[in-house]
Write a protein that holds these residues in place. Structure first.
Motif, PDB file in Angstrom:
ATOM      1  N   GLU A 145       7.049 -24.197  35.766  1.00  0.00           N
ATOM      2  CA  GLU A 145       7.616 -24.230  34.246  1.00  0.00           C
ATOM      3  C   GLU A 145       7.661 -25.387  33.839  1.00  0.00           C
ATOM      4  O   GLU A 145       7.365 -25.665  32.606  1.00  0.00           O
ATOM      5  CB  GLU A 145       9.086 -23.614  34.583  1.00  0.00           C
ATOM      6  CG  GLU A 145       9.894 -23.768  33.199  1.00  0.00           C
ATOM      7  CD  GLU A 145       9.368 -22.677  32.039  1.00  0.00           C
ATOM      8  OE1 GLU A 145       9.759 -22.888  30.804  1.00  0.00           O
ATOM      9  OE2 GLU A 145       8.329 -21.787  32.563  1.00  0.00           O
ATOM     10  N   ILE A 146       7.665 -26.527  34.516  1.00  0.00           N
ATOM     11  CA  ILE A 146       7.994 -27.836  33.957  1.00  0.00           C
ATOM     12  C   ILE A 146       6.536 -28.314  33.559  1.00  0.00           C
ATOM     13  O   ILE A 146       6.355 -28.755  32.405  1.00  0.00           O
ATOM     14  CB  ILE A 146       8.619 -28.864  35.114  1.00  0.00           C
ATOM     15  CG1 ILE A 146       8.910 -29.963  34.303  1.00  0.00           C
ATOM     16  CG2 ILE A 146       7.437 -29.290  36.080  1.00  0.00           C
ATOM     17  CD1 ILE A 146       9.864 -31.084  34.954  1.00  0.00           C
ATOM     18  N   TYR A 147       5.459 -27.947  34.252  1.00  0.00           N
ATOM     19  CA  TYR A 147       4.147 -28.057  33.796  1.00  0.00           C
ATOM     20  C   TYR A 147       3.654 -27.314  32.597  1.00  0.00           C
ATOM     21  O   TYR A 147       3.308 -27.784  31.638  1.00  0.00           O
ATOM     22  CB  TYR A 147       3.154 -27.763  34.937  1.00  0.00           C
ATOM     23  CG  TYR A 147       3.210 -28.428  36.185  1.00  0.00           C
ATOM     24  CD1 TYR A 147       2.625 -29.698  36.488  1.00  0.00           C
ATOM     25  CD2 TYR A 147       4.432 -28.099  37.249  1.00  0.00           C
ATOM     26  CE1 TYR A 147       2.667 -30.494  37.806  1.00  0.00           C
ATOM     27  CE2 TYR A 147       4.480 -28.856  38.427  1.00  0.00           C
ATOM     28  CZ  TYR A 147       3.628 -29.912  38.748  1.00  0.00           C
ATOM     29  OH  TYR A 147       3.736 -30.508  39.704  1.00  0.00           O
ATOM     30  N   ARG A 148       4.191 -26.101  32.533  1.00  0.00           N
ATOM     31  CA  ARG A 148       3.796 -25.337  31.442  1.00  0.00           C
ATOM     32  C   ARG A 148       4.259 -25.872  30.106  1.00  0.00           C
ATOM     33  O   ARG A 148       3.928 -25.719  29.062  1.00  0.00           O
ATOM     34  CB  ARG A 148       4.490 -23.968  31.623  1.00  0.00           C
ATOM     35  CG  ARG A 148       4.226 -22.864  30.427  1.00  0.00           C
ATOM     36  CD  ARG A 148       4.895 -21.486  30.502  1.00  0.00           C
ATOM     37  NE  ARG A 148       6.156 -21.742  30.380  1.00  0.00           N
ATOM     38  CZ  ARG A 148       6.707 -22.017  29.016  1.00  0.00           C
ATOM     39  NH1 ARG A 148       5.783 -21.977  28.082  1.00  0.00           N
ATOM     40  NH2 ARG A 148       7.954 -22.271  28.848  1.00  0.00           N
ATOM     41  N   ARG A 149       5.665 -26.242  30.310  1.00  0.00           N
ATOM     42  CA  ARG A 149       6.532 -26.766  29.001  1.00  0.00           C
ATOM     43  C   ARG A 149       5.767 -28.175  28.346  1.00  0.00           C
ATOM     44  O   ARG A 149       5.841 -28.347  27.424  1.00  0.00           O
ATOM     45  CB  ARG A 149       7.764 -27.122  29.457  1.00  0.00           C
ATOM     46  CG  ARG A 149       8.562 -25.724  29.398  1.00  0.00           C
ATOM     47  CD  ARG A 149      10.000 -25.740  30.102  1.00  0.00           C
ATOM     48  NE  ARG A 149      10.892 -26.540  29.381  1.00  0.00           N
ATOM     49  CZ  ARG A 149      12.248 -26.603  29.796  1.00  0.00           C
ATOM     50  NH1 ARG A 149      12.537 -26.186  30.765  1.00  0.00           N
ATOM     51  NH2 ARG A 149      12.943 -27.369  28.969  1.00  0.00           N
ATOM     52  N   LEU A 150       5.274 -29.037  29.477  1.00  0.00           N
ATOM     53  CA  LEU A 150       4.511 -30.100  28.899  1.00  0.00           C
ATOM     54  C   LEU A 150       3.228 -29.611  28.389  1.00  0.00           C
ATOM     55  O   LEU A 150       2.888 -30.159  27.276  1.00  0.00           O
ATOM     56  CB  LEU A 150       4.111 -31.078  30.086  1.00  0.00           C
ATOM     57  CG  LEU A 150       3.511 -32.230  29.789  1.00  0.00           C
ATOM     58  CD1 LEU A 150       3.446 -33.481  30.814  1.00  0.00           C
ATOM     59  CD2 LEU A 150       1.910 -32.125  29.832  1.00  0.00           C
ATOM     60  N   GLU A 151       2.462 -28.586  28.823  1.00  0.00           N
ATOM     61  CA  GLU A 151       1.339 -28.112  28.213  1.00  0.00           C
ATOM     62  C   GLU A 151       1.675 -27.680  26.690  1.00  0.00           C
ATOM     63  O   GLU A 151       0.866 -27.983  25.592  1.00  0.00           O
ATOM     64  CB  GLU A 151       0.588 -27.181  28.880  1.00  0.00           C
ATOM     65  CG  GLU A 151       0.190 -27.559  30.468  1.00  0.00           C
ATOM     66  CD  GLU A 151      -0.031 -26.515  31.061  1.00  0.00           C
ATOM     67  OE1 GLU A 151      -0.196 -26.538  32.415  1.00  0.00           O
ATOM     68  OE2 GLU A 151       0.020 -25.129  30.724  1.00  0.00           O
ATOM     69  N   GLU A 152       2.644 -26.849  26.722  1.00  0.00           N
ATOM     70  CA  GLU A 152       2.961 -26.198  25.389  1.00  0.00           C
ATOM     71  C   GLU A 152       3.380 -27.208  24.314  1.00  0.00           C
ATOM     72  O   GLU A 152       3.052 -27.227  23.195  1.00  0.00           O
ATOM     73  CB  GLU A 152       4.128 -25.262  25.560  1.00  0.00           C
ATOM     74  CG  GLU A 152       4.558 -24.599  24.219  1.00  0.00           C
ATOM     75  CD  GLU A 152       5.627 -23.390  24.440  1.00  0.00           C
ATOM     76  OE1 GLU A 152       6.046 -22.558  23.830  1.00  0.00           O
ATOM     77  OE2 GLU A 152       6.132 -23.373  25.800  1.00  0.00           O
ATOM     78  N   ALA A 157      -4.819 -29.443  26.341  1.00  0.00           N
ATOM     79  CA  ALA A 157      -5.261 -28.254  27.096  1.00  0.00           C
ATOM     80  C   ALA A 157      -5.054 -28.864  28.522  1.00  0.00           C
ATOM     81  O   ALA A 157      -5.383 -30.247  28.931  1.00  0.00           O
ATOM     82  CB  ALA A 157      -6.694 -28.020  26.734  1.00  0.00           C
ATOM     83  N   PRO A 158      -4.731 -28.081  29.453  1.00  0.00           N
ATOM     84  CA  PRO A 158      -4.651 -28.501  30.914  1.00  0.00           C
ATOM     85  C   PRO A 158      -5.930 -29.216  31.492  1.00  0.00           C
ATOM     86  O   PRO A 158      -5.502 -30.171  32.109  1.00  0.00           O
ATOM     87  CB  PRO A 158      -4.277 -27.350  31.632  1.00  0.00           C
ATOM     88  CG  PRO A 158      -3.804 -26.159  30.525  1.00  0.00           C
ATOM     89  CD  PRO A 158      -4.454 -26.664  29.353  1.00  0.00           C
ATOM     90  N   GLU A 159      -7.048 -28.722  31.166  1.00  0.00           N
ATOM     91  CA  GLU A 159      -7.908 -29.491  31.614  1.00  0.00           C
ATOM     92  C   GLU A 159      -8.561 -30.919  31.034  1.00  0.00           C
ATOM     93  O   GLU A 159      -9.083 -31.687  31.719  1.00  0.00           O
ATOM     94  CB  GLU A 159      -9.434 -28.328  31.369  1.00  0.00           C
ATOM     95  CG  GLU A 159      -9.895 -28.371  30.238  1.00  0.00           C
ATOM     96  CD  GLU A 159      -9.140 -27.248  29.553  1.00  0.00           C
ATOM     97  OE1 GLU A 159      -9.587 -26.835  28.465  1.00  0.00           O
ATOM     98  OE2 GLU A 159      -7.939 -26.634  30.063  1.00  0.00           O
ATOM     99  N   GLY A 178      -5.222 -26.302  36.376  1.00  0.00           N
ATOM    100  CA  GLY A 178      -6.207 -26.758  35.928  1.00  0.00           C
ATOM    101  C   GLY A 178      -6.352 -28.293  35.336  1.00  0.00           C
ATOM    102  O   GLY A 178      -7.322 -28.637  34.607  1.00  0.00           O
ATOM    103  N   TRP A 179      -5.163 -28.820  35.500  1.00  0.00           N
ATOM    104  CA  TRP A 179      -5.219 -30.244  35.202  1.00  0.00           C
ATOM    105  C   TRP A 179      -6.249 -31.118  36.261  1.00  0.00           C
ATOM    106  O   TRP A 179      -6.460 -30.548  37.308  1.00  0.00           O
ATOM    107  CB  TRP A 179      -3.684 -30.687  35.714  1.00  0.00           C
ATOM    108  CG  TRP A 179      -2.637 -30.251  34.842  1.00  0.00           C
ATOM    109  CD1 TRP A 179      -2.530 -29.042  34.081  1.00  0.00           C
ATOM    110  CD2 TRP A 179      -1.391 -31.018  34.580  1.00  0.00           C
ATOM    111  NE1 TRP A 179      -1.220 -28.824  33.315  1.00  0.00           N
ATOM    112  CE2 TRP A 179      -0.680 -29.901  33.670  1.00  0.00           C
ATOM    113  CE3 TRP A 179      -0.648 -32.057  34.702  1.00  0.00           C
ATOM    114  CZ2 TRP A 179       0.652 -30.158  33.475  1.00  0.00           C
ATOM    115  CZ3 TRP A 179       0.474 -32.478  34.448  1.00  0.00           C
ATOM    116  CH2 TRP A 179       1.221 -31.653  33.577  1.00  0.00           C
TER     117      TRP A 179
END
Length: 205
Positions: A145-152, A157-159, A178-179
């Motif tokens: 969730e913490i990674y998803r929230r940074l992305e959002e 984009a993750p990559e 995908g980071w």
């Protein structure tokens, strides 16, 4: 894939974090081993990283273990000595990235009160384009969730994110999303990676 933002963990990437080393110096290795075996100090710190009150959490744990009360309270009262020193080459890399126009984020398991305290000592903790601090977010790495929230929140984009962290589990979760990642084991290799990616054109001074 071109990198659009660099993400720094803080503990053991920008600032050394070795509580055992601090306690060894204060109470000796044998007593430190006994303390850490009897009291889950890292679990206590995990609660702080999730947003629990810095002082109250530590003092409550100290009250649960009166035979170790003074030693446990050191985790709060002299915490800044555990969170030291800065890793100068990494700090300079952060600043050089920003000077080059590369967005720099923090993604760190860090308490609200402890991070605020660290900011009074380490001015570079004010210099992130976007700080993602677990205590404020109520979730810690490696929860996805913490990674998803940074992305959002960042919109990157993750990559196109390059993430440095010293813990393999945190790196593995980022990779699963995908980071691009760098398992940090020293600032020299991290700088070399940034140069190889074309993000730094010269080594930090």
């Amino acid at each position: 894939m071109a990198i659009e933002a660099v993400v720094f963990d803080i503990g053991n990437v920008l600032i050394e974090w070795h509580p055992e080393r601090f306690y060894d110096a204060e109470i000796g290795e044998d007593r430190r081993r006994a303390l850490f075996a009897e009291v889950d100090l890292h679990g206590m710190n995990d609660r702080v990283d999730l947003g629990d009150d810095f002082q109250q959490t530590i003092y409550a744990k100290a009250d649960e273990h009166p035979e170790w009360r003074d030693e446990i309270r050191l985790w709060h009262d002299r915490w800044i000595e555990m969170c030291a020193p800065a890793i100068d080459l990494s700090v300079q890399a952060l600043r050089d990235l920003r000077a080059a126009g590369v967005p720099v984020f923090a993604l760190s398991n860090f308490g609200i009160g402890s991070f605020a305290h660290a900011q009074t000592v380490y001015d570079f903790l004010h210099e992130f384009d976007r700080p993602y601090i677990s205590g404020h977010m109520g979730v810690t790495k490696p929860d996805p969730e913490i990674y998803r929230r940074l992305e959002e929140d960042s919109g990157v984009a993750p990559e196109k994110l390059l993430f440095a962290d010293d813990r393999a589990d945190n790196i593995a979760m980022a990779q699963s999303r995908g980071w691009q990642t760098h398992h940090f084991d020293g600032p020299e290799a991290w700088v070399a990676r940034l140069q190889a990616e074309g993000l730094l054109t010269k080594a930090p001074a």
